[in-house]
Design a protein around this motif. Structure first.
Motif, PDB file in Angstrom:
ATOM      1  N   GLU A 223       0.840  -1.206   0.000  1.00  0.00           N
ATOM      2  CA  GLU A 223       0.000   0.000   0.000  1.00  0.00           C
ATOM      3  C   GLU A 223       0.873   1.254   0.000  1.00  0.00           C
ATOM      4  OE1 GLU A 223      -2.487  -0.500   3.415  1.00  0.00           O
ATOM      5  OE2 GLU A 223      -3.927  -1.756   2.336  1.00  0.00           O
ATOM      6  N   GLN A 224       1.935   1.246   0.795  1.00  0.00           N
ATOM      7  CA  GLN A 224       2.847   2.382   0.831  1.00  0.00           C
ATOM      8  C   GLN A 224       3.547   2.555  -0.512  1.00  0.00           C
ATOM      9  OE1 GLN A 224       2.958   4.487   3.354  1.00  0.00           O
ATOM     10  NE2 GLN A 224       1.418   3.243   4.352  1.00  0.00           N
ATOM     11  N   GLN A 225       3.978   1.441  -1.085  1.00  0.00           N
ATOM     12  CA  GLN A 225       4.655   1.477  -2.375  1.00  0.00           C
ATOM     13  C   GLN A 225       3.706   1.991  -3.454  1.00  0.00           C
ATOM     14  OE1 GLN A 225       6.293  -2.315  -3.454  1.00  0.00           O
ATOM     15  NE2 GLN A 225       6.762  -1.687  -5.538  1.00  0.00           N
ATOM     16  N   TYR A 226       2.457   1.605  -3.406  1.00  0.00           N
ATOM     17  CA  TYR A 226       1.483   2.044  -4.401  1.00  0.00           C
ATOM     18  C   TYR A 226       1.258   3.551  -4.313  1.00  0.00           C
ATOM     19  CZ  TYR A 226      -2.762   2.193  -7.218  1.00  0.00           C
ATOM     20  OH  TYR A 226      -3.691   2.487  -8.181  1.00  0.00           O
ATOM     21  N   GLU A 227       1.152   4.055  -3.089  1.00  0.00           N
ATOM     22  CA  GLU A 227       0.935   5.490  -2.906  1.00  0.00           C
ATOM     23  C   GLU A 227       2.125   6.312  -3.393  1.00  0.00           C
ATOM     24  OE1 GLU A 227       0.006   6.040   1.194  1.00  0.00           O
ATOM     25  OE2 GLU A 227      -1.924   5.012   1.033  1.00  0.00           O
ATOM     26  N   GLU A 228       3.328   5.761  -3.266  1.00  0.00           N
ATOM     27  CA  GLU A 228       4.530   6.488  -3.663  1.00  0.00           C
ATOM     28  C   GLU A 228       4.835   6.348  -5.151  1.00  0.00           C
ATOM     29  OE1 GLU A 228       7.457   4.793  -1.119  1.00  0.00           O
ATOM     30  OE2 GLU A 228       6.654   5.764   0.676  1.00  0.00           O
ATOM     31  N   SER A 229       4.247   5.369  -5.809  1.00  0.00           N
ATOM     32  CA  SER A 229       4.552   5.082  -7.204  1.00  0.00           C
ATOM     33  C   SER A 229       3.807   6.033  -8.134  1.00  0.00           C
ATOM     34  CB  SER A 229       4.164   3.645  -7.538  1.00  0.00           C
ATOM     35  OG  SER A 229       4.394   3.391  -8.894  1.00  0.00           O
ATOM     36  N   THR A 230       4.505   6.469  -9.180  1.00  0.00           N
ATOM     37  CA  THR A 230       3.878   7.309 -10.194  1.00  0.00           C
ATOM     38  C   THR A 230       3.854   6.623 -11.553  1.00  0.00           C
ATOM     39  OG1 THR A 230       6.001   8.376 -10.663  1.00  0.00           O
ATOM     40  CG2 THR A 230       4.544   9.445  -9.055  1.00  0.00           C
ATOM     41  N   ASP A 231       4.667   5.608 -11.738  1.00  0.00           N
ATOM     42  CA  ASP A 231       4.747   4.886 -13.002  1.00  0.00           C
ATOM     43  C   ASP A 231       3.586   3.891 -13.098  1.00  0.00           C
ATOM     44  OD1 ASP A 231       5.797   4.006 -15.426  1.00  0.00           O
ATOM     45  OD2 ASP A 231       6.968   2.427 -14.447  1.00  0.00           O
ATOM     46  N   LEU A 232       2.928   3.846 -14.231  1.00  0.00           N
ATOM     47  CA  LEU A 232       1.777   2.976 -14.435  1.00  0.00           C
ATOM     48  C   LEU A 232       2.164   1.501 -14.322  1.00  0.00           C
ATOM     49  CD1 LEU A 232      -1.197   2.607 -15.161  1.00  0.00           C
ATOM     50  CD2 LEU A 232      -0.537   2.664 -17.567  1.00  0.00           C
ATOM     51  N   LEU A 233       3.305   1.132 -14.880  1.00  0.00           N
ATOM     52  CA  LEU A 233       3.748  -0.260 -14.825  1.00  0.00           C
ATOM     53  C   LEU A 233       4.005  -0.693 -13.378  1.00  0.00           C
ATOM     54  CD1 LEU A 233       4.452  -2.780 -16.408  1.00  0.00           C
ATOM     55  CD2 LEU A 233       6.773  -1.905 -16.647  1.00  0.00           C
ATOM     56  N   ASP A 234       4.629   0.176 -12.596  1.00  0.00           N
ATOM     57  CA  ASP A 234       4.853  -0.130 -11.178  1.00  0.00           C
ATOM     58  C   ASP A 234       3.533  -0.310 -10.444  1.00  0.00           C
ATOM     59  OD1 ASP A 234       7.576  -0.065 -11.435  1.00  0.00           O
ATOM     60  OD2 ASP A 234       7.799   2.003 -10.726  1.00  0.00           O
ATOM     61  N   ARG A 235       2.569   0.539 -10.751  1.00  0.00           N
ATOM     62  CA  ARG A 235       1.268   0.430 -10.092  1.00  0.00           C
ATOM     63  C   ARG A 235       0.560  -0.867 -10.470  1.00  0.00           C
ATOM     64  NH1 ARG A 235      -2.071   5.440  -8.436  1.00  0.00           N
ATOM     65  NH2 ARG A 235      -0.444   6.644  -7.450  1.00  0.00           N
ATOM     66  N   LEU A 236       0.661  -1.281 -11.727  1.00  0.00           N
ATOM     67  CA  LEU A 236       0.029  -2.522 -12.156  1.00  0.00           C
ATOM     68  C   LEU A 236       0.683  -3.736 -11.489  1.00  0.00           C
ATOM     69  CD1 LEU A 236      -0.564  -1.846 -15.956  1.00  0.00           C
ATOM     70  CD2 LEU A 236      -2.274  -1.954 -14.144  1.00  0.00           C
ATOM     71  N   GLU A 237       2.006  -3.728 -11.381  1.00  0.00           N
ATOM     72  CA  GLU A 237       2.709  -4.815 -10.698  1.00  0.00           C
ATOM     73  C   GLU A 237       2.328  -4.853  -9.219  1.00  0.00           C
ATOM     74  OE1 GLU A 237       6.839  -4.162 -11.482  1.00  0.00           O
ATOM     75  OE2 GLU A 237       6.697  -4.894 -13.552  1.00  0.00           O
ATOM     76  N   THR A 238       2.241  -3.700  -8.610  1.00  0.00           N
ATOM     77  CA  THR A 238       1.844  -3.620  -7.207  1.00  0.00           C
ATOM     78  C   THR A 238       0.418  -4.122  -7.036  1.00  0.00           C
ATOM     79  OG1 THR A 238       3.310  -1.722  -6.899  1.00  0.00           O
ATOM     80  CG2 THR A 238       1.628  -2.076  -5.224  1.00  0.00           C
ATOM     81  N   ASP A 239      -0.467  -3.755  -7.960  1.00  0.00           N
ATOM     82  CA  ASP A 239      -1.847  -4.234  -7.894  1.00  0.00           C
ATOM     83  C   ASP A 239      -1.903  -5.754  -7.979  1.00  0.00           C
ATOM     84  OD1 ASP A 239      -3.009  -1.758  -7.612  1.00  0.00           O
ATOM     85  OD2 ASP A 239      -3.542  -1.548  -9.735  1.00  0.00           O
ATOM     86  N   GLN A 240      -1.090  -6.346  -8.853  1.00  0.00           N
ATOM     87  CA  GLN A 240      -1.077  -7.802  -9.010  1.00  0.00           C
ATOM     88  C   GLN A 240      -0.589  -8.473  -7.728  1.00  0.00           C
ATOM     89  OE1 GLN A 240      -2.380  -9.527 -11.448  1.00  0.00           O
ATOM     90  NE2 GLN A 240      -1.839 -11.445 -10.456  1.00  0.00           N
ATOM     91  N   LYS A 241       0.483  -7.960  -7.140  1.00  0.00           N
ATOM     92  CA  LYS A 241       0.994  -8.516  -5.884  1.00  0.00           C
ATOM     93  C   LYS A 241      -0.044  -8.360  -4.771  1.00  0.00           C
ATOM     94  CE  LYS A 241       5.827  -7.461  -6.920  1.00  0.00           C
ATOM     95  NZ  LYS A 241       6.963  -6.598  -6.566  1.00  0.00           N
ATOM     96  N   TYR A 242      -0.696  -7.199  -4.761  1.00  0.00           N
ATOM     97  CA  TYR A 242      -1.725  -6.914  -3.758  1.00  0.00           C
ATOM     98  C   TYR A 242      -2.856  -7.935  -3.877  1.00  0.00           C
ATOM     99  CZ  TYR A 242      -4.719  -3.897  -0.872  1.00  0.00           C
ATOM    100  OH  TYR A 242      -5.512  -3.394   0.120  1.00  0.00           O
ATOM    101  N   LEU A 243      -3.297  -8.194  -5.098  1.00  0.00           N
ATOM    102  CA  LEU A 243      -4.374  -9.150  -5.339  1.00  0.00           C
ATOM    103  C   LEU A 243      -3.975 -10.552  -4.882  1.00  0.00           C
ATOM    104  CD1 LEU A 243      -7.140  -9.827  -6.558  1.00  0.00           C
ATOM    105  CD2 LEU A 243      -5.988 -10.136  -8.750  1.00  0.00           C
ATOM    106  N   GLU A 244      -2.739 -10.958  -5.155  1.00  0.00           N
ATOM    107  CA  GLU A 244      -2.272 -12.275  -4.735  1.00  0.00           C
ATOM    108  C   GLU A 244      -2.281 -12.408  -3.219  1.00  0.00           C
ATOM    109  OE1 GLU A 244       1.545 -12.757  -6.552  1.00  0.00           O
ATOM    110  OE2 GLU A 244       0.718 -12.819  -8.582  1.00  0.00           O
ATOM    111  N   ILE A 245      -1.847 -11.373  -2.522  1.00  0.00           N
ATOM    112  CA  ILE A 245      -1.832 -11.415  -1.061  1.00  0.00           C
ATOM    113  C   ILE A 245      -3.252 -11.456  -0.518  1.00  0.00           C
ATOM    114  CG2 ILE A 245      -1.226 -10.107   1.020  1.00  0.00           C
ATOM    115  CD1 ILE A 245       1.268  -9.175  -0.495  1.00  0.00           C
TER     116      ILE A 245
END
Length: 90
Positions: free
Chosen positions: A53-75
């Motif tokens: 969640e912290q990483q997502y809030e700090e991220s501005t790159d779309l690819l980073d946000r999509l990867e974070t979303d995928q990891k978030y969904l898995e967890i």
């Protein structure tokens, strides 16, 4: 003959009772170990979720946000599989 038969029955009952107690104790120990393992796993997943969640809030790159979303969904899926309530508090 009646006394000998009664002694055999009493001995069989005592042996079965002792075995039952050992089986129950073994099952309880196994359950306690399993619960402690699941608690540690839950804590680790919740910590990782908070970090994502912290990483997502700090991220501005779309690819980073999509990867974070995928990891978030898995967890989240792992937590739901463990029976953890993951509904948002807001």
């Amino acid at each position: 003959m009646g006394e000998e038969k009664r002694n055999k029955v009493v001995a069989a009952v005592v042996v079965n009772a002792v075995l039952l107690v050992f089986i129950i104790v073994a099952v309880l120990i196994a359950q306690i170990v399993q619960i402690s393992i699941l608690k540690r796993r839950k804590a680790a997943l919740l910590d990782e979720l908070y970090q994502l969640e912290q990483q997502y809030e700090e991220s501005t790159d779309l690819l980073d946000r999509l990867e974070t979303d995928q990891k978030y969904l898995e967890i989240i899926q792992q937590l739901v599989g463990m029976g953890v309530d993951v509904t948002p508090k807001n």
